[in-house]
Design an enzyme around this catalytic site. Structure first.
Site, PDB file in Angstrom:
ATOM      1  N   ARG A  15       2.007   7.440   9.592  1.00  0.00           N
ATOM      2  CA  ARG A  15       3.250   6.868  10.127  1.00  0.00           C
ATOM      3  C   ARG A  15       4.225   6.589   8.993  1.00  0.00           C
ATOM      4  O   ARG A  15       5.247   7.240   8.859  1.00  0.00           O
ATOM      5  CB  ARG A  15       2.962   5.607  10.942  1.00  0.00           C
ATOM      6  CG  ARG A  15       4.115   5.217  11.891  1.00  0.00           C
ATOM      7  CD  ARG A  15       5.248   4.521  11.182  1.00  0.00           C
ATOM      8  NE  ARG A  15       4.839   3.291  10.525  1.00  0.00           N
ATOM      9  CZ  ARG A  15       5.614   2.624   9.678  1.00  0.00           C
ATOM     10  NH1 ARG A  15       6.836   3.077   9.366  1.00  0.00           N
ATOM     11  NH2 ARG A  15       5.178   1.515   9.097  1.00  0.00           N
ATOM     12  N   ASP A  16       3.930   5.634   8.102  1.00  0.00           N
ATOM     13  CA  ASP A  16       4.833   5.390   6.974  1.00  0.00           C
ATOM     14  C   ASP A  16       4.877   6.616   6.069  1.00  0.00           C
ATOM     15  O   ASP A  16       5.924   6.977   5.523  1.00  0.00           O
ATOM     16  CB  ASP A  16       4.388   4.155   6.191  1.00  0.00           C
ATOM     17  CG  ASP A  16       5.561   3.410   5.566  1.00  0.00           C
ATOM     18  OD1 ASP A  16       6.485   4.072   5.072  1.00  0.00           O
ATOM     19  OD2 ASP A  16       5.560   2.166   5.579  1.00  0.00           O
ATOM     20  N   HIS A  19       7.565   9.422   6.526  1.00  0.00           N
ATOM     21  CA  HIS A  19       8.870   9.416   5.851  1.00  0.00           C
ATOM     22  C   HIS A  19       8.845  10.358   4.644  1.00  0.00           C
ATOM     23  O   HIS A  19       9.738  11.188   4.467  1.00  0.00           O
ATOM     24  CB  HIS A  19       9.221   8.006   5.388  1.00  0.00           C
ATOM     25  CG  HIS A  19       9.560   7.060   6.490  1.00  0.00           C
ATOM     26  ND1 HIS A  19      10.653   7.223   7.303  1.00  0.00           N
ATOM     27  CD2 HIS A  19       8.944   5.919   6.910  1.00  0.00           C
ATOM     28  CE1 HIS A  19      10.707   6.228   8.178  1.00  0.00           C
ATOM     29  NE2 HIS A  19       9.682   5.435   7.963  1.00  0.00           N
ATOM     30  N   SER A 169       9.839  -4.431   3.559  1.00  0.00           N
ATOM     31  CA  SER A 169      10.382  -3.090   3.795  1.00  0.00           C
ATOM     32  C   SER A 169      11.023  -2.478   2.558  1.00  0.00           C
ATOM     33  O   SER A 169      10.946  -1.269   2.344  1.00  0.00           O
ATOM     34  CB  SER A 169      11.419  -3.144   4.916  1.00  0.00           C
ATOM     35  OG  SER A 169      10.939  -3.825   6.042  1.00  0.00           O
TER      36      SER A 169
END
EC number: 4.1.3.39
Length: 356
Positions: A15-16, A19, A169
């Protein structure tokens, strides 16, 4: 020293890490990564577009393979691990969440800006109705003090969250920042507390350890640190550190090292590191998505993009406020011209082009 307890580790490579992969994961890659993580004892594996369910779009970048197909592949492959999905209010809806459940997710992680927990009420409600484990994400948590974050986390708890995460973040926090925020949530909440690190200042592992020392119940990692910006805390490093501390929650350190080295490393387009750009993001405390826009406008006006990013951080800009970049650049240009004795700066023609 406080008595430490083993945290639950969620791996978010799929998921991350999406990116960093420009959302180009394939079914075969998902199958290989999930199989390795599952065999190594990782209890939760997150699989979605980098921006969550329904994130595949012209705004956030299109996925090479439907995230629902990837979730289905992950759920078929995992023998013990739960499959999780990220959902951002305003992007993902009931339809996408229902479809993800049909494909096999058991956990949903609902993310909002750290000032906007109130927009997640409906999403937590429907997730609980659907029988999911629910996790709240307070993004850009460096921007608000611990007491404020505790209030926002309490809202998520009241909506049905089983755990609330402090999410760094921008990779902007120092270890003491993490400790104070995790401690505030532990004191206020009756549910679990988690921490999600980014490595823009080279502190992902140190900050994760600080969170665990303050009692964090859940932490995140990505194999080889694959993630946005300078990446995340490497899952294999988290496992090694927990093992050295005597609080390994059942992770096979060697298998995770091998998964990072032989499965993830060969498919990575680059190794996320705290380079100049990533350090600037962490130092300024802004989203990594601001970087390319700041570079473009800085080039038009003959400015250093770092100046723009630092000022955006001072103004506490968040995702969706990229239109501030032009205004900030013009303000900096005016100040520089005034300092040089040029008086009021006239807006260059480039400003009109950028605003179109």
């Amino acid at each position: 020293m406080k008595t430490l307890t083993p945290p639950r580790v969620t791996d978010t490579t799929l998921r991350d890490g999406s990116h960093a992969m420009r959302h180009q994961f394939t079914r075969e890659q998902v199958r290989a990564i999930v199989a390795a993580l599952d065999e190594a004892g990782v209890p939760v594996i997150e699989v979605t577009h980098g921006d969550g369910l329904a994130g595949s779009s012209i705004q956030y970048g299109f996925s090479a393979t439907s995230e629902l197909e990837l979730i289905e592949e992950a759920a078929k492959t995992a023998k013990r691990a739960k499959i999780a999905a990220l959902l951002l209010p305003g992007i993902g809806t009931r339809r996408e969440l229902s479809a993800a459940i049909e494909r096999g997710i058991k956990v949903v992680r609902i993310a909002t800006q750290c000032t906007e927990a109130d927009i997640s009420e409906q999403h937590f409600g429907m997730a609980k109705e659907m029988g999911l484990e629910t996790v709240g994400f307070l993004m850009m948590a460096h921007m608000r003090p611990p007491e404020f974050l505790a209030e926002q986390a309490a809202l998520m708890e009241s909506y049905g969250a089983d755990c609330v995460y402090i999410v760094d973040s921008a990779g902007a926090m120092l270890p003491d920042d993490v400790r104070r925020r995790v401690a505030a949530l532990k004191e206020r909440l009756s549910i679990q507390v988690g921490f999600h690190a980014h490595n823009n200042l080279g502190l992902a592992i140190g900050n994760t350890l600080a969170a665990i020392e303050e009692g964090a119940d859940q932490v995140d990692g990505c194999l080889r640190g694959l993630g946005a910006g300078a990446g995340n805390a490497p899952t294999e490093l988290i496992a090694a550190v927990l093992d050295k501390l005597g609080i390994n929650p059942g992770l096979d350190v060697f298998k995770l090292m091998d998964a990072a080295e032989y499965i993830v490393a060969p498919i990575m387009p680059y190794q996320p590191i705290p380079d100049r750009d990533a350090i600037t993001i962490g130092y300024a405390g802004v989203y990594s998505t601001f970087l390319l826009h700041a570079r473009h406008i800085a080039a038009e006006f003959g400015l250093d993009p770092r100046e723009i990013l630092v000022e955006l951080g001072r103004r506490q800009a968040v995702a969706g406020q990229e239109d501030w970049i032009l205004d900030v650049a013009l303000d900096i240009l005016r100040r520089k011209r005034a300092a040089e004795g040029a008086g009021d700066a006239r807006e260059p023609a480039a400003a009109e082009r950028s605003a179109d």
